[in-house]
Design a protein around this motif. Sequence first.
Motif, PDB file in Angstrom:
ATOM      1  N   LEU A 130     102.968  45.017  43.041  1.00 34.90           N
ATOM      2  CA  LEU A 130     103.770  45.994  43.775  1.00 34.90           C
ATOM      3  C   LEU A 130     105.193  46.039  43.232  1.00 34.90           C
ATOM      4  CD1 LEU A 130     102.620  45.578  47.478  1.00 34.90           C
ATOM      5  CD2 LEU A 130     101.787  47.125  45.703  1.00 34.90           C
ATOM      6  N   ASN A 131     105.696  44.899  42.814  1.00 32.94           N
ATOM      7  CA  ASN A 131     107.033  44.884  42.217  1.00 32.94           C
ATOM      8  C   ASN A 131     107.085  45.800  40.999  1.00 32.94           C
ATOM      9  OD1 ASN A 131     109.472  43.743  42.957  1.00 32.94           O
ATOM     10  ND2 ASN A 131     108.583  41.682  42.943  1.00 32.94           N
ATOM     11  N   GLN A 132     106.054  45.727  40.178  1.00 38.98           N
ATOM     12  CA  GLN A 132     106.004  46.574  38.977  1.00 38.98           C
ATOM     13  C   GLN A 132     105.845  48.044  39.344  1.00 38.98           C
ATOM     14  OE1 GLN A 132     102.944  45.159  36.360  1.00 38.98           O
ATOM     15  NE2 GLN A 132     103.948  43.169  36.030  1.00 38.98           N
ATOM     16  N   ALA A 133     105.239  48.297  40.507  1.00 35.01           N
ATOM     17  CA  ALA A 133     104.960  49.683  40.914  1.00 35.01           C
ATOM     18  C   ALA A 133     106.136  50.315  41.655  1.00 35.01           C
ATOM     19  CB  ALA A 133     103.719  49.721  41.794  1.00 35.01           C
ATOM     20  N   LYS A 134     107.175  49.553  41.937  1.00 31.91           N
ATOM     21  CA  LYS A 134     108.295  50.030  42.765  1.00 31.91           C
ATOM     22  C   LYS A 134     108.934  51.265  42.152  1.00 31.91           C
ATOM     23  CE  LYS A 134     111.547  47.708  45.789  1.00 31.91           C
ATOM     24  NZ  LYS A 134     112.261  46.444  46.053  1.00 31.91           N
ATOM     25  N   ASN A 135     109.192  52.233  43.009  1.00 27.54           N
ATOM     26  CA  ASN A 135     109.795  53.514  42.626  1.00 27.54           C
ATOM     27  C   ASN A 135     108.849  54.390  41.799  1.00 27.54           C
ATOM     28  OD1 ASN A 135     112.298  53.066  43.960  1.00 27.54           O
ATOM     29  ND2 ASN A 135     112.835  51.634  42.336  1.00 27.54           N
ATOM     30  N   GLY A 136     107.594  53.963  41.726  1.00 30.04           N
ATOM     31  CA  GLY A 136     106.590  54.796  41.085  1.00 30.04           C
ATOM     32  C   GLY A 136     105.600  55.296  42.132  1.00 30.04           C
ATOM     33  N   ALA A 137     104.655  56.128  41.692  1.00 29.77           N
ATOM     34  CA  ALA A 137     103.654  56.697  42.606  1.00 29.77           C
ATOM     35  C   ALA A 137     102.569  55.679  42.916  1.00 29.77           C
ATOM     36  CB  ALA A 137     103.040  57.938  41.976  1.00 29.77           C
ATOM     37  N   VAL A 138     102.176  55.625  44.186  1.00 31.21           N
ATOM     38  CA  VAL A 138     101.046  54.782  44.591  1.00 31.21           C
ATOM     39  C   VAL A 138     100.160  55.565  45.548  1.00 31.21           C
ATOM     40  CG1 VAL A 138     102.305  52.585  44.362  1.00 31.21           C
ATOM     41  CG2 VAL A 138     102.260  53.758  46.565  1.00 31.21           C
ATOM     42  N   VAL A 139      98.884  55.185  45.589  1.00 26.20           N
ATOM     43  CA  VAL A 139      97.953  55.690  46.593  1.00 26.20           C
ATOM     44  C   VAL A 139      97.612  54.516  47.505  1.00 26.20           C
ATOM     45  CG1 VAL A 139      95.613  56.535  46.987  1.00 26.20           C
ATOM     46  CG2 VAL A 139      97.014  57.507  45.138  1.00 26.20           C
ATOM     47  N   VAL A 140      97.669  54.749  48.816  1.00 24.08           N
ATOM     48  CA  VAL A 140      97.388  53.691  49.779  1.00 24.08           C
ATOM     49  C   VAL A 140      96.205  54.122  50.638  1.00 24.08           C
ATOM     50  CG1 VAL A 140      98.321  52.259  51.645  1.00 24.08           C
ATOM     51  CG2 VAL A 140      99.845  53.081  49.831  1.00 24.08           C
ATOM     52  N   GLU A 141      95.166  53.282  50.694  1.00 25.88           N
ATOM     53  CA  GLU A 141      94.021  53.566  51.552  1.00 25.88           C
ATOM     54  C   GLU A 141      94.147  52.721  52.815  1.00 25.88           C
ATOM     55  OE1 GLU A 141      90.317  53.399  49.419  1.00 25.88           O
ATOM     56  OE2 GLU A 141      90.999  54.961  48.042  1.00 25.88           O
ATOM     57  N   LEU A 142      93.838  53.344  53.951  1.00 24.71           N
ATOM     58  CA  LEU A 142      94.060  52.709  55.247  1.00 24.71           C
ATOM     59  C   LEU A 142      92.739  52.361  55.924  1.00 24.71           C
ATOM     60  CD1 LEU A 142      96.918  55.004  56.593  1.00 24.71           C
ATOM     61  CD2 LEU A 142      97.065  53.015  55.097  1.00 24.71           C
ATOM     62  N   LYS A 143      92.814  51.415  56.860  1.00 24.67           N
ATOM     63  CA  LYS A 143      91.605  50.967  57.559  1.00 24.67           C
ATOM     64  C   LYS A 143      90.913  52.096  58.325  1.00 24.67           C
ATOM     65  CE  LYS A 143      92.009  46.033  57.834  1.00 24.67           C
ATOM     66  NZ  LYS A 143      93.376  45.518  57.897  1.00 24.67           N
ATOM     67  N   ASN A 144      91.679  53.106  58.762  1.00 23.35           N
ATOM     68  CA  ASN A 144      91.077  54.210  59.514  1.00 23.35           C
ATOM     69  C   ASN A 144      90.441  55.258  58.604  1.00 23.35           C
ATOM     70  OD1 ASN A 144      93.231  55.602  58.469  1.00 23.35           O
ATOM     71  ND2 ASN A 144      94.284  55.884  60.422  1.00 23.35           N
ATOM     72  N   GLY A 145      90.391  54.964  57.291  1.00 23.09           N
ATOM     73  CA  GLY A 145      89.745  55.875  56.360  1.00 23.09           C
ATOM     74  C   GLY A 145      90.682  56.897  55.738  1.00 23.09           C
ATOM     75  N   ASN A 146      91.925  56.966  56.228  1.00 25.13           N
ATOM     76  CA  ASN A 146      92.899  57.902  55.655  1.00 25.13           C
ATOM     77  C   ASN A 146      93.435  57.401  54.318  1.00 25.13           C
ATOM     78  OD1 ASN A 146      92.582  59.466  57.905  1.00 25.13           O
ATOM     79  ND2 ASN A 146      94.629  59.114  58.747  1.00 25.13           N
ATOM     80  N   THR A 147      93.907  58.355  53.513  1.00 28.13           N
ATOM     81  CA  THR A 147      94.536  58.036  52.237  1.00 28.13           C
ATOM     82  C   THR A 147      95.893  58.730  52.180  1.00 28.13           C
ATOM     83  OG1 THR A 147      92.384  57.916  51.156  1.00 28.13           O
ATOM     84  CG2 THR A 147      94.289  58.209  49.729  1.00 28.13           C
TER      85      THR A 147
END
Lengths: 75, 75, 75, 75, 75, 75, 75
Positions: free
Chosen positions: D10-27
Amino acid sequence: MTIERPLDALNQAKNGAVVVELKNGNTVRGTLRAFDIHLNVVLDDAEELKDGEVTRKLGRILIRGDTVTIIMPTE
Amino acid sequence: MTIERPLDALNQAKNGAVVVELKNGNTVRGTLRAFDIHLNVVLDDAEELKDGEVTRKLGRILIRGDTVTIIMPTE
Amino acid sequence: MTIERPLDALNQAKNGAVVVELKNGNTVRGTLRAFDIHLNVVLDDAEELKDGEVTRKLGRILIRGDTVTIIMPTE
Amino acid sequence: MTIERPLDALNQAKNGAVVVELKNGNTVRGTLRAFDIHLNVVLDDAEELKDGEVTRKLGRILIRGDTVTIIMPTE
Amino acid sequence: MTIERPLDALNQAKNGAVVVELKNGNTVRGTLRAFDIHLNVVLDDAEELKDGEVTRKLGRILIRGDTVTIIMPTE
Amino acid sequence: MTIERPLDALNQAKNGAVVVELKNGNTVRGTLRAFDIHLNVVLDDAEELKDGEVTRKLGRILIRGDTVTIIMPTE
Amino acid sequence: MTIERPLDALNQAKNGAVVVELKNGNTVRGTLRAFDIHLNVVLDDAEELKDGEVTRKLGRILIRGDTVTIIMPTE
């Protein structure tokens, strides 16, 4: 505004409007008055929303942190 | 009244009426007598509500904090 | 009787009758013999209830705290 | 880039684009601004996705760590 | 026998028969050999029960505490 | 190779292929780059699998430990 | 063999065959190589079982402790 830690985002949002999504699928919005590291939050003038419509006026509420999924500052 | 931390909202509500929503979808209201950092709460003269109607008189109850989603002071 | 902290309500209820509601929707009642900060509780002469009717005699039981939603002293 | 501990990713990804998947199935996707050891994360310019299509613009959001299943840096 | 703390009830039940109800709805009975503060328990000669009938012989089992709802000493 | 503690199995698997099964029923495989005591893991070249077929290319992913059920080193 | 604490049962079972039942209803068996206080376990030559039949060969697996319900030594 730049932030260092996740809770900085709530500090900046204090006394402003936020939308809070809950694990049970409910959405509430209100004025953020207080929060802590568990994401327990207190909102004033809180309203429950469904499909963007206000379904219930709640006034001041304390939301237990472990029921929160997302907090969105809206101003 | 201004508050600094989430539990301050419960301190101000002590001995007043509150509505508590639970993870199982139930709602109870009563007089807030005691609480702790886990949001374990004790209500006196508690009543279970469904669609705003009283469905059950519960008297004094201890609610386990992890079953709470929202606490609303109502006075 | 006034109480300061949530567990004070259980201290006052000790050796008296209580009703305990569980996360799985079951209800048991019995004589409260012991509890701790997790809300693990021991009941004597416990009975399972459904719609207010006794459906099962359980004798002494230890209920794991995290399965408890509400504890109601009934005397 | 090599990493030693999971959060280094995550440190390397900071200030860049990420996709986060959630327990409720949302993205949700957005620009990673902050995170902590619980995986609480703050995204800017966040958008909710369904089947790869943007269904909602969310702006800045704080996601509670315990609702996260997967975080994917995408650049 | 009087007890002070919930786990005292298990101490008294040691090497005797107990019935354990689990969060998944299953019931097992056996001879209580060991337990700890998480309510991890070891039973010998364990059997799975359904509607009071033995459905499976399990022998020695370790049950993870967080899967336990109720423990009933039966002798 | 013999191991003493569960995480030793992940140490031996580092930089090799692993399959990770998640609580939501999904399966991902990839190259294990990092892990910690919570079983947060980082995989490179991750792919989502259904019935043994690749359904999605994910690249680098961080999986939150509490969403993991099983990790299988496959080489 | 007598045991004092629940994990003693796993110590005695080390390098022997065990069956592990999981919260998602799955059952795996294998040779117990390692475990810790969270009940994270490593099995070698693991197999998934359904109705007593082997449905999948898994090889070495690490099972996250919080997904375990029951561990049965079988020799």
